[in-house]
Motif scaffolding. Sequence first.
Motif, short mmCIF file in Angstrom:
data_model
loop_
_atom_site.label_atom_id
_atom_site.label_comp_id
_atom_site.label_asym_id
_atom_site.label_seq_id
_atom_site.Cartn_x
_atom_site.Cartn_y
_atom_site.Cartn_z
N PRO A 154 31.23 -36.42 13.40
CA PRO A 154 32.04 -37.08 14.68
C PRO A 154 31.52 -36.71 16.11
CG PRO A 154 33.22 -35.63 13.26
CD PRO A 154 31.78 -35.56 12.04
N PRO A 155 31.44 -37.91 17.04
CA PRO A 155 30.45 -37.66 17.77
C PRO A 155 30.72 -36.49 18.65
CG PRO A 155 31.92 -39.06 18.25
CD PRO A 155 32.20 -38.47 16.78
N PRO A 156 29.72 -35.78 19.46
CA PRO A 156 30.61 -34.41 20.21
C PRO A 156 30.93 -34.83 21.80
CG PRO A 156 27.67 -34.23 19.56
CD PRO A 156 28.54 -35.65 18.43
N LEU A 157 31.46 -34.06 22.66
CA LEU A 157 31.76 -34.51 23.59
C LEU A 157 31.58 -33.82 24.07
CD1 LEU A 157 36.02 -34.69 22.80
CD2 LEU A 157 34.35 -36.99 22.10
N LEU A 158 31.09 -34.54 25.46
CA LEU A 158 30.43 -34.02 27.28
C LEU A 158 31.65 -34.22 28.01
CD1 LEU A 158 27.76 -33.23 28.22
CD2 LEU A 158 26.66 -34.21 28.08
N ARG A 159 31.90 -32.83 28.78
CA ARG A 159 32.38 -33.06 30.11
C ARG A 159 31.59 -32.57 31.03
NH1 ARG A 159 35.57 -30.04 33.43
NH2 ARG A 159 38.16 -30.94 33.57
N SER A 160 31.58 -33.84 32.08
CA SER A 160 30.73 -33.20 33.00
C SER A 160 31.71 -32.08 34.36
CB SER A 160 30.22 -34.58 33.31
OG SER A 160 31.56 -35.58 34.23
N PRO A 161 31.11 -32.16 34.87
CA PRO A 161 32.29 -30.99 35.99
C PRO A 161 32.81 -31.52 36.58
CG PRO A 161 29.13 -30.47 36.48
CD PRO A 161 29.09 -31.56 35.86
N ASP A 162 32.57 -32.62 36.59
CA ASP A 162 34.22 -33.43 37.41
C ASP A 162 34.75 -33.37 37.01
OD1 ASP A 162 32.69 -35.21 36.12
OD2 ASP A 162 31.93 -37.03 37.76
N GLY A 163 34.66 -33.29 35.19
CA GLY A 163 35.67 -33.59 34.51
C GLY A 163 35.93 -35.12 33.85
N ARG A 164 34.95 -35.43 34.06
CA ARG A 164 35.14 -36.88 33.14
C ARG A 164 33.87 -36.22 31.32
NH1 ARG A 164 30.97 -40.74 36.03
NH2 ARG A 164 29.56 -38.61 37.17
N VAL A 165 34.55 -37.26 30.51
CA VAL A 165 34.08 -37.27 29.23
C VAL A 165 33.83 -38.31 28.57
CG1 VAL A 165 35.42 -36.31 26.52
CG2 VAL A 165 35.76 -35.33 29.25
N ASN A 166 32.30 -38.42 28.40
CA ASN A 166 31.62 -39.04 26.88
C ASN A 166 31.51 -38.72 26.27
OD1 ASN A 166 31.12 -40.85 29.56
ND2 ASN A 166 29.44 -39.10 30.73
N LEU A 167 31.58 -39.19 24.98
CA LEU A 167 30.81 -39.32 23.17
C LEU A 167 29.41 -39.65 23.41
CD1 LEU A 167 34.84 -40.02 23.70
CD2 LEU A 167 33.62 -40.99 21.35
N LEU A 168 28.67 -38.37 22.63
CA LEU A 168 27.30 -38.42 22.34
C LEU A 168 27.82 -39.55 21.12
CD1 LEU A 168 26.42 -35.48 23.86
CD2 LEU A 168 26.87 -37.11 24.83
N GLU A 169 27.61 -40.79 20.87
CA GLU A 169 28.39 -41.33 19.83
C GLU A 169 26.59 -41.64 19.13
OE1 GLU A 169 31.56 -44.48 20.58
OE2 GLU A 169 30.28 -44.66 22.13
N GLU A 170 25.61 -41.47 19.40
CA GLU A 170 24.23 -41.76 18.96
C GLU A 170 23.97 -41.15 17.33
OE1 GLU A 170 23.64 -42.13 23.29
OE2 GLU A 170 24.77 -40.53 21.80
#
Length: 624
Positions: free
Chosen positions: A512-528
């Motif tokens: 399952p893809p890791p989740l990366l939360r940036s300091p401003d609160g946005r969350v991205n899926l590391l889908e590769e």
Amino acid sequence: MAKQDRGPQAGADTARRQALRLAGLSAAPDPGMDRFARLVARLLHVPAAIVALAEDGRQILPGMFGLPEPWAGRRALPHSHSPCRYVVDSGQALIVSDVPADERLRTSQAVADLGMVSYGGMPLTDGEGLVLGALGAIGHEPRSWDAGELADLEDLAAACSAELRLRILSAQRRSAQKVLETARAAAERARSEAESLEHEAQVGLDHAELLLKASEELAQTSGLEDVRRRLHDLLVGVGKPSYVGLLVAGQDELRRIPDPDDASSVEREFLTLPTGAAFPSARAMREGRTVFVPHREALVEEFGPEAVGLFDRLGLTTVLCLPLWGSRALLGVLAIGWAKQHEVGITERAALTAASGYIAQAVERAQYLDERISVARELQEAMLTDLPLANSIEISALYQPAADDHMIGGDWYDAYHLPLTSPGRESTLMVTVGDITGHDMHAATVMGQLRSMLRQATLDHPPYSPAAVLTALDAACAVLPLEASGTLVHARLDPAPPGSSWTLTWSNAGHPPPLLRSPDGRVNLLEEHDVLFHQAFEHVSRTENRRELAPGSILLLYTDGLIERRGHDIEAAITQLADLLNRHGNGPLPELLRQLGNRMAQPPPRRRRRPAGAAHSLIPAPKR
């Protein structure tokens, strides 16, 4: 020359034929009678048992267990093979410890054809007391029948006779109703009889339903608390008890399993009870027999004041305590109580005794599972990694056991420093989260081996490329007899000067893809990601990806136990997880993990969460 009339014997034969016709029994299998045969075999520990009924020069077997062919197919025995005729002729029980040595039976063909070396038979009677046949237990070896076994056999014969009477009476009722339609007075009598028979039928159905429910419901239990939770609903149809208690044997004591759904129960005040205590349950345990207390006066007379006080607080007047016999020993006691004085009849006691056998099997299985769970949890906890310390990055982990306690397996996390490349710099950190296929001890064992292999492969492949490490792991799994398959994310966190971005390099093997939360609160899926790892995949081309992690970023790695629920879309669960990470990411990491574990454990509306093997979460976060 006219054939001589056999008088009373001929009349008895005619009555038996009529009774069998009304009961609907013949030389064909009958589920109800087969159930009694199985109960005899189980309770008396004999290889074969029969419900034998006399019919015109032979014995039919509507109930049977363990007979060889051709008798199992024929469902009938000639007089030369059946000791049932002695029970029918005498109207008494026939108990034989050694058939070949018995004057009456030593010439019987049953010794050779049925392997009958010992026999115990109890008469089966109709409502008029006419002996219709026998409920028989057949042993293949000489044995001495003890009083408890004979009492159990007698109780089951009484229950079987009641079933025969019920069938006969039901048939008679149907016949009587046709006749009673011609007269009003006769119709009234029929109504009264019908009500009586309906009550008997309901009692019989309750008993049959109890045994059916016991065999089905208790087969699904997974622990002692689960067994205890189901007991009251299981027994509510038989006698309508107001209390059902479960006590299991310990070292010179009985341990009470309280109702897990009733935190205020009075029974929690007596969680342990010495086997020598003056309680009905302790006596049942000591003597290995059923103990019946019909009313409060008997309780006061025969037992101690503590027992009287407990039963008064529970509001009980009548109590029945049944020993729970396991395959090797006495496991504990089943206590059944009624608020009002209750008469426990023969058939009810037989049904409860039979049900206690199923309950004992469930308790024995639950104890075995509980022991396995304890060992497995200790093993799983011993395998968890102690998190390393780092100056400019925070790291926290959560291991959350499965909803089904008996499930344990290959979920894991790992984190460790790499050797320093230059003095004075902070060391690189490797982090891994993975899931070996399976939820059992084998998966846990393979997980431990793979974790060690992955560490070794990492340290053997400078500059510590995650893709190169997974490629080496694939090659090793293809050669070694591990039968390993699953998913994982293997990542390297390269340090940066204080206040600068760290570098994340990772390779994903079907996880399952890791989740990366940036300091401003946005969350991205590391889908590769690439394919999962499997021993059959020797030449997989592994890739890796890279991201910069600004100070205050949060990287969340997890296993599917956190997001998989039966009937719930996985992508929706990942979206929910990302939303939770966005909303709660500003707090301390341990609190964030707790929030994620608790919120994701809540089932969606009108759906149940699929039991997962475990939920692991690992969060590295560069310090703000």
